[in-house]
Scaffold this motif. Structure first.
Motif, PDB file in Angstrom:
ATOM      1  N   GLY A  26       0.832  -1.199   0.000  1.00 44.95           N
ATOM      2  CA  GLY A  26       0.000   0.000   0.000  1.00 44.95           C
ATOM      3  C   GLY A  26       0.860   1.239   0.000  1.00 44.95           C
ATOM      4  O   GLY A  26       1.684   1.432   0.899  1.00 44.95           O
ATOM      5  N   ALA A  27       0.682   2.082  -1.024  1.00 40.39           N
ATOM      6  CA  ALA A  27       1.486   3.307  -1.139  1.00 40.39           C
ATOM      7  C   ALA A  27       0.601   4.535  -1.035  1.00 40.39           C
ATOM      8  O   ALA A  27       0.722   5.470  -1.818  1.00 40.39           O
ATOM      9  N   GLY A  28      -0.301   4.507  -0.040  1.00 46.36           N
ATOM     10  CA  GLY A  28      -1.045   5.710   0.293  1.00 46.36           C
ATOM     11  C   GLY A  28      -0.168   6.608   1.149  1.00 46.36           C
ATOM     12  O   GLY A  28       1.064   6.493   1.140  1.00 46.36           O
ATOM     13  N   VAL A  29      -0.778   7.477   1.920  1.00 47.13           N
ATOM     14  CA  VAL A  29      -0.006   8.398   2.756  1.00 47.13           C
ATOM     15  C   VAL A  29       0.859   7.631   3.761  1.00 47.13           C
ATOM     16  O   VAL A  29       2.044   7.917   3.920  1.00 47.13           O
ATOM     17  N   ALA A  30       0.264   6.635   4.432  1.00 40.73           N
ATOM     18  CA  ALA A  30       1.031   5.857   5.412  1.00 40.73           C
ATOM     19  C   ALA A  30       2.155   5.089   4.736  1.00 40.73           C
ATOM     20  O   ALA A  30       3.295   5.059   5.221  1.00 40.73           O
ATOM     21  N   GLY A  31       1.851   4.466   3.602  1.00 36.88           N
ATOM     22  CA  GLY A  31       2.859   3.686   2.905  1.00 36.88           C
ATOM     23  C   GLY A  31       4.022   4.525   2.408  1.00 36.88           C
ATOM     24  O   GLY A  31       5.181   4.130   2.526  1.00 36.88           O
ATOM     25  N   LEU A  32       3.715   5.694   1.864  1.00 34.06           N
ATOM     26  CA  LEU A  32       4.777   6.566   1.352  1.00 34.06           C
ATOM     27  C   LEU A  32       5.684   7.060   2.478  1.00 34.06           C
ATOM     28  O   LEU A  32       6.907   7.124   2.319  1.00 34.06           O
ATOM     29  N   GLN A  33       5.087   7.389   3.618  1.00 32.34           N
ATOM     30  CA  GLN A  33       5.917   7.812   4.741  1.00 32.34           C
ATOM     31  C   GLN A  33       6.743   6.644   5.276  1.00 32.34           C
ATOM     32  O   GLN A  33       7.898   6.820   5.686  1.00 32.34           O
TER      33      GLN A  33
ATOM     34  N   GLU B  14       5.510   6.321  -9.736  1.00 35.64           N
ATOM     35  CA  GLU B  14       6.506   7.390  -9.810  1.00 35.64           C
ATOM     36  C   GLU B  14       6.874   7.910  -8.426  1.00 35.64           C
ATOM     37  O   GLU B  14       8.054   8.156  -8.128  1.00 35.64           O
ATOM     38  N   GLU B  15       5.864   8.060  -7.548  1.00 38.16           N
ATOM     39  CA  GLU B  15       6.135   8.532  -6.185  1.00 38.16           C
ATOM     40  C   GLU B  15       6.994   7.526  -5.432  1.00 38.16           C
ATOM     41  O   GLU B  15       7.923   7.898  -4.715  1.00 38.16           O
ATOM     42  N   VAL B  16       6.654   6.247  -5.580  1.00 39.18           N
ATOM     43  CA  VAL B  16       7.409   5.190  -4.903  1.00 39.18           C
ATOM     44  C   VAL B  16       8.868   5.206  -5.329  1.00 39.18           C
ATOM     45  O   VAL B  16       9.787   5.170  -4.508  1.00 39.18           O
ATOM     46  N   MET B  17       9.092   5.287  -6.630  1.00 36.23           N
ATOM     47  CA  MET B  17      10.464   5.263  -7.154  1.00 36.23           C
ATOM     48  C   MET B  17      11.237   6.517  -6.767  1.00 36.23           C
ATOM     49  O   MET B  17      12.447   6.465  -6.532  1.00 36.23           O
ATOM     50  N   SER B  18      10.530   7.648  -6.669  1.00 37.58           N
ATOM     51  CA  SER B  18      11.214   8.889  -6.284  1.00 37.58           C
ATOM     52  C   SER B  18      11.741   8.833  -4.860  1.00 37.58           C
ATOM     53  O   SER B  18      12.660   9.570  -4.503  1.00 37.58           O
TER      54      SER B  18
ATOM     55  N   GLY C 196      13.104   6.133  -3.672  1.00 36.38           N
ATOM     56  CA  GLY C 196      14.195   5.171  -3.651  1.00 36.38           C
ATOM     57  C   GLY C 196      13.776   3.737  -3.446  1.00 36.38           C
ATOM     58  O   GLY C 196      14.602   2.877  -3.125  1.00 36.38           O
ATOM     59  N   ALA C 197      12.483   3.444  -3.644  1.00 32.59           N
ATOM     60  CA  ALA C 197      11.987   2.084  -3.478  1.00 32.59           C
ATOM     61  C   ALA C 197      11.684   1.457  -4.833  1.00 32.59           C
ATOM     62  O   ALA C 197      11.534   2.160  -5.841  1.00 32.59           O
ATOM     63  N   LYS C 198      11.578   0.154  -4.869  1.00 39.55           N
ATOM     64  CA  LYS C 198      11.216  -0.575  -6.083  1.00 39.55           C
ATOM     65  C   LYS C 198       9.711  -0.818  -6.090  1.00 39.55           C
ATOM     66  O   LYS C 198       9.155  -1.306  -5.104  1.00 39.55           O
ATOM     67  N   PHE C 199       9.064  -0.469  -7.177  1.00 39.82           N
ATOM     68  CA  PHE C 199       7.621  -0.704  -7.313  1.00 39.82           C
ATOM     69  C   PHE C 199       7.417  -2.012  -8.059  1.00 39.82           C
ATOM     70  O   PHE C 199       7.964  -2.216  -9.144  1.00 39.82           O
ATOM     71  N   VAL C 200       6.644  -2.908  -7.466  1.00 38.87           N
ATOM     72  CA  VAL C 200       6.393  -4.210  -8.081  1.00 38.87           C
ATOM     73  C   VAL C 200       5.065  -4.140  -8.834  1.00 38.87           C
ATOM     74  O   VAL C 200       3.997  -3.995  -8.237  1.00 38.87           O
ATOM     75  N   ASP C 201       5.130  -4.236 -10.154  1.00 35.13           N
ATOM     76  CA  ASP C 201       3.933  -4.127 -10.992  1.00 35.13           C
ATOM     77  C   ASP C 201       3.154  -5.437 -11.021  1.00 35.13           C
ATOM     78  O   ASP C 201       3.730  -6.522 -11.150  1.00 35.13           O
ATOM     79  N   VAL C 202       1.840  -5.308 -10.892  1.00 33.63           N
ATOM     80  CA  VAL C 202       0.926  -6.425 -11.114  1.00 33.63           C
ATOM     81  C   VAL C 202      -0.143  -5.916 -12.071  1.00 33.63           C
ATOM     82  O   VAL C 202      -0.897  -5.003 -11.736  1.00 33.63           O
ATOM     83  N   GLU C 203      -0.206  -6.473 -13.252  1.00 35.47           N
ATOM     84  CA  GLU C 203      -1.115  -5.965 -14.268  1.00 35.47           C
ATOM     85  C   GLU C 203      -2.566  -6.348 -13.986  1.00 35.47           C
ATOM     86  O   GLU C 203      -2.846  -7.361 -13.356  1.00 35.47           O
ATOM     87  N   GLY C 204      -3.484  -5.481 -14.469  1.00 36.89           N
ATOM     88  CA  GLY C 204      -4.911  -5.800 -14.405  1.00 36.89           C
ATOM     89  C   GLY C 204      -5.659  -5.201 -13.236  1.00 36.89           C
ATOM     90  O   GLY C 204      -6.775  -5.625 -12.934  1.00 36.89           O
ATOM     91  N   ALA C 205      -5.102  -4.189 -12.558  1.00 39.13           N
ATOM     92  CA  ALA C 205      -5.775  -3.583 -11.401  1.00 39.13           C
ATOM     93  C   ALA C 205      -7.012  -2.824 -11.841  1.00 39.13           C
ATOM     94  O   ALA C 205      -7.047  -2.204 -12.910  1.00 39.13           O
ATOM     95  N   ALA C 206      -8.052  -2.858 -11.000  1.00 38.28           N
ATOM     96  CA  ALA C 206      -9.278  -2.105 -11.265  1.00 38.28           C
ATOM     97  C   ALA C 206      -8.996  -0.611 -11.161  1.00 38.28           C
ATOM     98  O   ALA C 206      -8.172  -0.181 -10.353  1.00 38.28           O
ATOM     99  N   ASP C 207      -9.673   0.175 -11.992  1.00 37.00           N
ATOM    100  CA  ASP C 207      -9.468   1.627 -12.014  1.00 37.00           C
ATOM    101  C   ASP C 207     -10.051   2.253 -10.751  1.00 37.00           C
ATOM    102  O   ASP C 207     -11.234   2.110 -10.463  1.00 37.00           O
TER     103      ASP C 207
END
Length: 377
Positions: free
Chosen positions: A172-179, A202-206, A208-219
């Motif tokens: 989870g990369a919401g506010v808590a996750g990003l902090q 983009e926020e995650v990578m900025s 310094g973390a690696k973002f793990v992509d999983v295709e097919g997420a609901a909008d």
């Protein structure tokens, strides 16, 4: 108008208003009553409130005479049952999970505002208690993990040998996750992150973390800033990817919640079977069921060498700053419902006031809560 600030229950260390905010309200012609000892757990003595212009009052008087009652956590059934019908309650009440309590309050003719239900719009950002408190939760979750983990976070190279950096997985990369990402990186950890929203990559990578992509997420673009449920196909892909990452992780921070629904299980027992002995999970979503099979809020449990710390009220463990930020959110909201003469003026034409209002006039009026009630029937 009398604004009453209540002392929270023993499990909550925050307070709804701090002296600096009280002073601003008093200058705006609002009478502020503060329960004796309300700020003591946040290192705010009664004298500081008195110097700001508040009146230190006993709880019973505040409950009976205040026009607006500020309490972060819900009042007991007995206390809420004795309130005057004209009373306005303002706090963080998780209405989508406290349906029965909200119905009771509505039947008692109380007007209820829950700040965790404020629309997540640009105009409402200054009142967004979820964001201000989640920021603290993400920070504290990493510090709690670092304190509880039996090894170092950063890499160390010494004459006695080298220590590899801790591997942290954040779900989870919401506010808590990003902090949490930012804090873990400051401590020298290697961080991987999952989120169902590709837009946060983009926020995650900025950070310094690696973002793990999983295709097919609901909008989730139309969900007002909240997470949405995912398809079974996506959940299967996500589970496989998380399982692989969990095997390598030393520490996992889980933050995933869906408003009005049980938190999704992201770390199963089968995944924990494959985790390293001595690894650690901090589950911020524990109050809504948790992101693991075994999470229990306000408890630490161990499963086959994996420690799971469930704590959805981490901001309470940093009560001074958490109260300061929360009080500012409250002030910004109060300015929408208090006129220039310091009197209560409820304008339900305002989308923020309307969105935060759960009950008035003996009825549940919040659309999201009404939809949840209808869906549960």
């Amino acid at each position: 108008m009398i604004l009453g600030v209540l002392k929270e229950a023993s499990t909550e260390n925050r307070v709804s208003l701090v002296p600096a905010i009280v002073q601003q309200l008093v200058q705006s012609k609002v009478t502020v009553w503060v329960e004796k000892g309300a700020g003591s757990n946040a290192w705010l003595p009664d004298e500081a409130y008195e110097q700001a212009g508040a009146v230190i009052q006993n709880r019973e008087t505040i409950l009976q005479q205040a026009t607006v009652l500020l309490c972060i956590q819900p009042l007991s059934e007995q206390e809420s049952g004795n309130l005057n019908p004209s009373t306005v309650l303002l706090g963080v009440y998780q209405p989508l999970f406290q349906t029965a309590k909200m119905k009771q309050w509505a039947q008692r003719q109380l007007t209820v505002f829950s700040l965790d239900n404020i629309p997540r719009t640009t105009r409402a950002q200054s009142m967004d208690v979820l964001s201000s408190q989640a920021n603290i939760a993400g920070y504290k979750a990493i510090l709690l993990a670092a304190n509880s983990y039996s090894r170092y976070f950063p890499m160390f190279m010494t004459a006695a040998g080298s220590i590899a950096p801790a591997k942290v997985l954040i779900l989870g990369a919401g506010v808590a996750g990003l902090q949490a990402i930012a804090t873990a990186r400051r401590l020298g950890a290697v961080v991987e992150v999952f989120d169902t929203r590709p837009a946060v990559k983009e926020e995650v990578m900025s950070l310094g973390a690696k973002f793990v992509d999983v295709e097919g997420a609901a909008d989730a673009s139309s969900a007002g800033g909240y997470a949405v449920e995912q398809t079974a196909d996506y959940q299967a892909k996500q589970a496989a990817a998380i399982g692989e990452a969990a095997k390598k992780a030393d520490i996992i921070i889980t933050t995933a919640q869906i408003p009005g629904k049980k938190a999704p299980i992201l770390i199963t027992r089968e995944m924990m079977d494959m985790m390293k002995p001595g690894s650690l999970i901090v589950d911020i979503a524990a109050a809504t069921g948790g992101n693991t099979d075994i999470s229990k809020d306000q408890q630490t449990v161990t499963y086959k060498g994996v420690t799971v710390i469930g704590d959805s009220n981490l901001p309470s463990k940093m009560p001074a700053d958490a109260s300061k930020l929360y009080a500012k959110n409250v002030l910004n909201f109060l300015q929408l419902i208090i006129d220039k003469e310091g009197q209560l003026s409820l304008n339900f034409e305002d989308d923020i006031v309307q969105g935060a209002c759960i009950a008035k006039g003996g009825q549940i009026v919040n659309e999201r809560l009404l939809q949840a009630i209808t869906a549960a029937v």
